[in-house]
Design an enzyme around this catalytic site. Structure first.
Site, PDB file in Angstrom:
ATOM      1  N   ARG A 281       0.821  -1.211   0.000  1.00  0.00           N
ATOM      2  CA  ARG A 281       0.000   0.000   0.000  1.00  0.00           C
ATOM      3  C   ARG A 281       0.861   1.269   0.000  1.00  0.00           C
ATOM      4  O   ARG A 281       0.607   2.200  -0.764  1.00  0.00           O
ATOM      5  CB  ARG A 281      -0.928   0.010   1.221  1.00  0.00           C
ATOM      6  CG  ARG A 281      -1.960  -1.103   1.275  1.00  0.00           C
ATOM      7  CD  ARG A 281      -2.917  -1.100   0.097  1.00  0.00           C
ATOM      8  NE  ARG A 281      -3.590   0.174  -0.073  1.00  0.00           N
ATOM      9  CZ  ARG A 281      -4.253   0.531  -1.161  1.00  0.00           C
ATOM     10  NH1 ARG A 281      -4.318  -0.295  -2.194  1.00  0.00           N
ATOM     11  NH2 ARG A 281      -4.862   1.692  -1.247  1.00  0.00           N
ATOM     12  N   ILE A 282       1.880   1.329   0.854  1.00  0.00           N
ATOM     13  CA  ILE A 282       2.714   2.525   0.925  1.00  0.00           C
ATOM     14  C   ILE A 282       3.609   2.626  -0.303  1.00  0.00           C
ATOM     15  O   ILE A 282       3.759   3.699  -0.898  1.00  0.00           O
ATOM     16  CB  ILE A 282       3.556   2.534   2.214  1.00  0.00           C
ATOM     17  CG1 ILE A 282       2.638   2.560   3.445  1.00  0.00           C
ATOM     18  CG2 ILE A 282       4.502   3.738   2.223  1.00  0.00           C
ATOM     19  CD1 ILE A 282       1.721   3.758   3.525  1.00  0.00           C
TER      20      ILE A 282
ATOM     21  N   ASP B 176       9.616  -6.877  -4.921  1.00  0.00           N
ATOM     22  CA  ASP B 176       8.665  -7.475  -3.990  1.00  0.00           C
ATOM     23  C   ASP B 176       8.501  -8.937  -4.348  1.00  0.00           C
ATOM     24  O   ASP B 176       8.919  -9.375  -5.427  1.00  0.00           O
ATOM     25  CB  ASP B 176       7.322  -6.750  -3.993  1.00  0.00           C
ATOM     26  CG  ASP B 176       6.607  -6.869  -2.642  1.00  0.00           C
ATOM     27  OD1 ASP B 176       6.787  -7.904  -1.957  1.00  0.00           O
ATOM     28  OD2 ASP B 176       5.876  -5.941  -2.274  1.00  0.00           O
TER      29      ASP B 176
ATOM     30  N   CYS C  20       3.136   6.622  10.156  1.00  0.00           N
ATOM     31  CA  CYS C  20       2.065   7.516   9.704  1.00  0.00           C
ATOM     32  C   CYS C  20       1.496   8.285  10.890  1.00  0.00           C
ATOM     33  O   CYS C  20       1.241   9.491  10.805  1.00  0.00           O
ATOM     34  CB  CYS C  20       0.987   6.737   8.964  1.00  0.00           C
ATOM     35  SG  CYS C  20       0.154   5.447   9.916  1.00  0.00           S
TER      36      CYS C  20
ATOM     37  N   ARG D 267      -6.676  -9.611  16.626  1.00  0.00           N
ATOM     38  CA  ARG D 267      -6.410  -9.541  15.192  1.00  0.00           C
ATOM     39  C   ARG D 267      -6.993 -10.736  14.439  1.00  0.00           C
ATOM     40  O   ARG D 267      -7.020 -10.751  13.214  1.00  0.00           O
ATOM     41  CB  ARG D 267      -4.912  -9.432  14.931  1.00  0.00           C
ATOM     42  CG  ARG D 267      -4.339  -8.066  15.258  1.00  0.00           C
ATOM     43  CD  ARG D 267      -2.896  -7.968  14.808  1.00  0.00           C
ATOM     44  NE  ARG D 267      -2.294  -6.679  15.111  1.00  0.00           N
ATOM     45  CZ  ARG D 267      -2.348  -5.599  14.337  1.00  0.00           C
ATOM     46  NH1 ARG D 267      -3.001  -5.660  13.183  1.00  0.00           N
ATOM     47  NH2 ARG D 267      -1.770  -4.471  14.692  1.00  0.00           N
TER      48      ARG D 267
ATOM     49  N   ARG E 244      -9.229   0.234  15.387  1.00  0.00           N
ATOM     50  CA  ARG E 244      -9.428  -0.055  13.976  1.00  0.00           C
ATOM     51  C   ARG E 244     -10.926  -0.092  13.655  1.00  0.00           C
ATOM     52  O   ARG E 244     -11.699  -0.787  14.322  1.00  0.00           O
ATOM     53  CB  ARG E 244      -8.769  -1.389  13.612  1.00  0.00           C
ATOM     54  CG  ARG E 244      -7.266  -1.415  13.889  1.00  0.00           C
ATOM     55  CD  ARG E 244      -6.522  -0.385  13.028  1.00  0.00           C
ATOM     56  NE  ARG E 244      -5.122  -0.256  13.417  1.00  0.00           N
ATOM     57  CZ  ARG E 244      -4.144  -0.999  12.933  1.00  0.00           C
ATOM     58  NH1 ARG E 244      -4.426  -1.949  12.041  1.00  0.00           N
ATOM     59  NH2 ARG E 244      -2.909  -0.808  13.317  1.00  0.00           N
TER      60      ARG E 244
END
Length: 342
Positions: free
Chosen positions: A20-21, A42, A158, A205, A241
């Site tokens: 994502r980043i 990646d 972030c 999680r 979250r």
């Protein structure tokens, strides 16, 4: 159709970790003539790399021709060399003349583990997360002018990029005694879409990110204290979250050293942002929602009507952030900082 201006003066970027980043940073750099993306690494297929760069459920479709030919990604006429290598020791990137590696893998969180990039041809490495050793951390608008030309640095998190500039203003003009930080944070790929096993120590999680509000412990307090040593052990942070795919709302409860009014605090925040934190922080009086801040490039947008003070010294400040795109923008900005300093 988009066009990419090519120049020998461009900052040559290699992205390790195209999640994502990494992909958000790539999208930003494609639109910025200061950069040339020269390589990506990646551990998934090149076809998926191209597809996920072109099409994004949050940020939309890129207006460029994007295709793969063997181990090369073509963005219009720009060629990006692709790799699928887990060990940076095995990657000789000298032929790419890399100025800066953006370390966006979420791994390699020390200077030592990132040194192979320098050994194998890169000039600088910026880690897109807090580190686990004494690698220096820099945040734009906070301490980036103190950059000492270190080869390997961290751009922190972030959350820290959102919180620390706000804290810097408040501590300078009002004095912070201690603070508690709640982050109503969009879910991330490290969470489960459905209830299922998870390898985290936090059993919560295992639950579905799209079905639940999930409170998680956060390292934001420790990361923030890095920039404010006098507040060590005086900060607490929790990440809550929520079932949205992008943006975070920060709710900061801060005990000030003196007695002030909401109007005094907001006036100072607005003045400092206009004079010192332009393009880094912003303010709003508009009653917007989370989706209105998707693709917002600021580290944080302070919601001024939500500022509140109880008893003269218990302050609440609220701010929005696109925790992916806004953070990726700072990462790209930091690449300019380290290259200019070279």
């Amino acid at each position: 159709m988009g066009s990419l201006l090519m120049s020998a003066a461009k900052i040559r970027i290699f992205i390790n970790g195209f999640g994502r980043i990494g992909r958000s940073a790539a999208r930003i750099m494609i639109e910025d003539s200061s950069f040339e993306l020269v390589g990506i690494n990646d551990l998934y297929s090149y076809e998926q790399m191209a597809y996920l760069l072109k099409y994004d459920s949050i940020y939309g479709t890129l207006d460029y021709d994007i295709n793969i030919q063997e181990d090369k990604l073509f963005i219009d006429n720009q060629i990006v060399k692709l790799f699928c290598e887990p060990n940076p020791e095995n990657m000789n990137i000298k032929s790419l003349n890399v100025d800066v590696v953006l370390q966006c893998s979420g791994m390699f969180l020390t200077t030592e583990s990132n040194f192979p990039w320098i050994k194998n041809g890169a000039s600088k490495v910026i880690i897109s997360t807090p580190v686990t050793d004494d690698t220096p951390m820099y945040i734009l608008g906070v301490n980036h002018k103190e950059y000492k030309q270190e080869a390997i640095i961290s751009n922190s998190s972030c959350s820290a990029n959102a919180i620390v500039p706000i804290f810097q203003i408040l501590d300078k003009y009002f004095g912070i005694q201690h603070a508690m930080m709640s982050m109503y944070h969009s879910y991330t790929s490290y969470q489960n879409l459905l209830d299922a096993k998870h390898y985290s120590k936090d059993i919560r999680r295992t639950r579905s990110a799209t079905q639940n509000i999930i409170p998680l412990m956060s390292s934001a307090a420790e990361t923030t204290a890095y920039f404010f040593p006098h507040l060590m052990e005086k900060l607490y942070a929790k990440s809550i979250r929520v079932p949205v795919a992008s943006t975070t709302l920060y709710d900061l409860s801060i005990m000030l050293e003196g007695s002030y009014t909401k109007e005094e605090v907001n006036k100072r925040l607005e003045a400092e942002i206009k004079s010192t934190y332009k393009n880094i922080l912003d303010t709003t009086n508009t009653p917007n929602e989370s989706s209105d801040y998707i693709k917002n490039p600021h580290s944080a947008v302070i919601n001024l009507p939500f500022t509140a003070i109880v008893g003269g010294n218990l302050l609440r400040v609220s701010a929005w952030q696109d925790n992916e795109y806004g953070y990726a923008q700072r990462l790209v900005d930091m690449a300019k900082v380290v290259q200019i300093a070279t």
